[in-house]
Design a protein around this motif. Structure first.
Motif: not given
Lengths: 48, 305
Positions: B67, B70-71, B138, B141, B144-145, B147, B152, B193
């Motif tokens: 990713a 993001l790793g 994006m 994503s 969520i990143v 949170s 990130y 969701g």
């Protein structure tokens, strides 16, 4: 199915729906929930 | 005599079964051959519209995904792309191999290429508008990143900044501005969701510009159906267990409930994606030319390196 299980099943289902990047970021959180559910189930069976 | 006949029938059935298995085994090989596949049964490259793509087809319940900033990580296997990686791959799974015909498979392949063309750091980030478009698509994503505990989003933005050539920072093309407008319009088709968001709609729009949109719709529907069958759910759970490193120990009731939820969610995704694809206010021609744009940009980036 009781309410707790329903929440757990929803968590799994939401994870399956997510894209790979989101899954990478959330997998530790899901692993934590799984362990939590397991210890709850263990305690429940010990109490019984 | 009847024993011999039974034996002959059984042998013929076994041979037939072998032939079916072998034809299934070579289905993906034959399909990839038409795109000049070079590689083995695990990894290789194909050439589509003059551009080379890396293919990952390892047979496993999980896959390693890069990713980018993001790793790296391991996630349940599915047909997808790791578009943020510096060397992105198209991951193909068994459900892709099992799709009924090559027209549907072609359309799904173009959807994945659409992700690479529109959502990768290398392809769309050579100007400010291009960078914003990647960030915007994006954003699901990213919510969520944000949170998470680490920043990130900052990492991701910094990485994008690095990939923009200085001379392009203030410029933007008509195409990129039109794409920005598209992304705004796609927002109204999103539901929280669901795996039906701006980036999926863009990849669908790209695929429908290169292959028949109807084949895409049928291919995606068939893919969802296979992924959410009893066997599909079983494999998804296996992949999930490998990913998180823990056994889920689900009851039959819970597995059935997951299957039900996944099928409802797939149906909702399909409905949203169909609505988005029918939105006439979207400028789809923006996604028609990205093959040339991609080649041009990647060549420029290679030159700059």
């Amino acid at each position: 199915m009781d309410n707790k299980n329903e929440k757990f099943v929803k968590k799994i289902s939401d994870f399956m729906d997510a894209d790979p990047v989101t899954q990478i970021l959330n997998k530790e959180k899901l692993a934590e929930s799984v362990e939590e559910e397991k210890s709850k189930a263990k305690n429940k069976s010990e109490e019984a | 005599m009847s024993d011999i006949i039974t034996l002959l029938i059984e042998s013929a059935e076994l041979l037939n079964e072998g032939a079916v298995k072998s034809s299934k085994k070579h289905k993906l090989d034959n399909y990839l051959k038409k795109y000049g596949y070079q590689g083995d049964k695990n990894e290789g490259t194909i050439k589509v519209d003059g551009k080379e793509y890396k293919i990952d087809r390892k047979n496993s319940h999980t896959m390693d995904v890069d990713a980018g900033p993001l790793g790296k990580g391991t996630v349940p296997r599915q047909t997808s792309t790791d578009s943020l990686a510096s060397e992105p791959k198209i991951h193909l799974d068994k459900n892709f191999e099992k799709i009924k015909n090559n027209k549907r498979r072609d359309a799904i392949l173009q959807h994945e290429i659409g992700h690479l063309k529109n959502h990768s750091l290398a392809s769309s980030s050579n100007t400010k508008e291009g960078r914003d478009a990647v960030l915007d698509s994006m954003s699901k994503s990213q919510s969520i990143v944000n949170s998470g505990t680490s920043d990130y989003k900052k990492q991701f933005k910094d990485e994008l900044e690095k990939s923009i050539p200085d001379k392009s920072k203030e410029s933007s093309t008509k195409k990129e501005l039109a794409r920005k407008e598209n992304l705004e319009k796609f927002k109204k088709h999103e539901n929280e969701g669901q795996h039906a968001d701006r980036s999926e709609y863009e990849a669908d729009a790209y695929a429908s510009q290169h292959k028949n949109g109807e084949h895409l719709k049928r291919g995606v529907r068939e893919y969802y159906k296979k992924a959410n069958s009893d066997k599909g759910i079983k494999n998804q759970i296996k992949g999930l267990e490998k990913t998180i490193g823990s056994k889920l120990e689900l009851t039959k009731e819970e597995k059935d409930e997951i299957k039900k939820k996944q099928n409802i969610s797939a149906q909702n995704d399909m409905n949203q994606r169909t609505k988005a694809s029918k939105d006439k206010s979207i400028n789809k021609s923006v996604y028609r030319e990205s093959a040339e744009m991609y080649n041009m940009i990647s060549e420029t980036l290679e030159f700059l390196d």
